[in-house]
Design an enzyme around this catalytic site. Sequence first.
Site, PDB file in Angstrom:
ATOM      1  CG  ASP A 259      -1.967  -1.101   1.164  1.00  0.00           C
ATOM      2  OD1 ASP A 259      -2.288  -1.550   0.041  1.00  0.00           O
ATOM      3  OD2 ASP A 259      -2.455  -1.513   2.230  1.00  0.00           O
ATOM      4  CG  ASN A 285      11.336  -0.480  -5.648  1.00  0.00           C
ATOM      5  OD1 ASN A 285      10.332  -1.155  -5.437  1.00  0.00           O
ATOM      6  ND2 ASN A 285      12.147  -0.698  -6.666  1.00  0.00           N
TER       7      ASN A 285
END
Length: 312
Positions: A259, A285
């Site tokens: 999420d 990331n």
Amino acid sequence: MTEEAFDVLVVGSCMTDLVSQAPRLPKAGETIHGHKFFIGFGGKGANQCVQAARLGAKTAMVCKVGKDFFGDSYIQNFKDNGVHTDFVGQTSEAATGAASIIVNDAGENAIVIVAGANMLLNNEDLQKTLPSLIHAKVLVCQLEISPKTSLQALQMARESKVKTVFNPAPAIPDLDPEFYRVSDVFCCNESEAELLTGFSVASVEEAHRAAQELLRRGCGSVIITLGPQGCVVLEAQGSASKHIPTTAVTAVDTTGAGDSFIGALAFYMAYHPTIPLEEMARRANKVSGVSVQAVGTQTSFPFKKDLPPELF
Ligand SMILES: Nc1ncnc2c1ncn2[C@@H]1O[C@H](COP(=O)(O)OP(=O)(O)OP(=O)(O)O)[C@@H](O)[C@H]1O
Ligand SMILES: *[C@@H]1O[C@H](CO)[C@@H](O)[C@H](O)[C@H]1NC(C)=O
């Protein structure tokens, strides 16, 4: 009806996590004593919305909670995070979505989710958002509400040329093929990619293959997140799929990592629309990599001020 323009609109779920830590999981009919209890804010939609807001996105949440204590406190949580709550409905027909979670000392858990009010979010609620939706930059949906409502929201966004991010989570085996066609970015994790394609997705190589298969079904691009291995990105208007590695860290608690990644992605799509998708994924990331280094779900999501300026 508000006509304020929000850059990121999330149509999805809100869940209150009720977490009890106990030495072991109770058996049927048994009462045991635990050693810790806490309440957390969760639900995939709300999590993604909060992460985008913490990076500085002007966000609004479209969801439904109950006319109850947990509904009121969730609305306050959105406000505390700078998320606009004009489209958070409260119903007396069902309770706010809740997840009762028991965690034993070995870290195993037993969970009961009652989606409650989440399942009552409907087309009528979506229609009320239309004046804002048409001016949004990005719309994000998942599958913790009625799939019909998710699909409708994605279609409405598409018609207004609003960029769509679809996270098919939790994955359902008989996903309506229309979901692929309305997704600019189709973003899932390994297990969801496996369930949707029927392929094994246990390596970067296999993720490339699964991404090809998902793209073939009609989305604009595919991202498959791979935990400490980062993600794989494949675009219809691109060449081959690319592995975007990340610096693997020792995870303290990965709950909500996916999420956090999606919330960050939505932020980049709205505020840095010209940077390549691969670069957005590289930065997402980094954001989600921070989130796995602290406990909790939303409590572990970083704010803009916690992150290096080169991510902005
Ligand atoms: N150990 C880790 N080190 C660095 N980054 C990580 C690590 N685990 C997860 N991430 C980051 O979080 C992103 C999402 O993680 P993952 O693919 O596990 O999602 P998920 O399975 O949906 O997460 P969740 O644990 O919430 O179910 C990854 O793409 C990566 O960028
Ligand atoms: C993928 O996400 C789902 C939630 O949608 C979660 O249950 C599952 O454990 C995740 N898979 C991996 C490999 O992290």
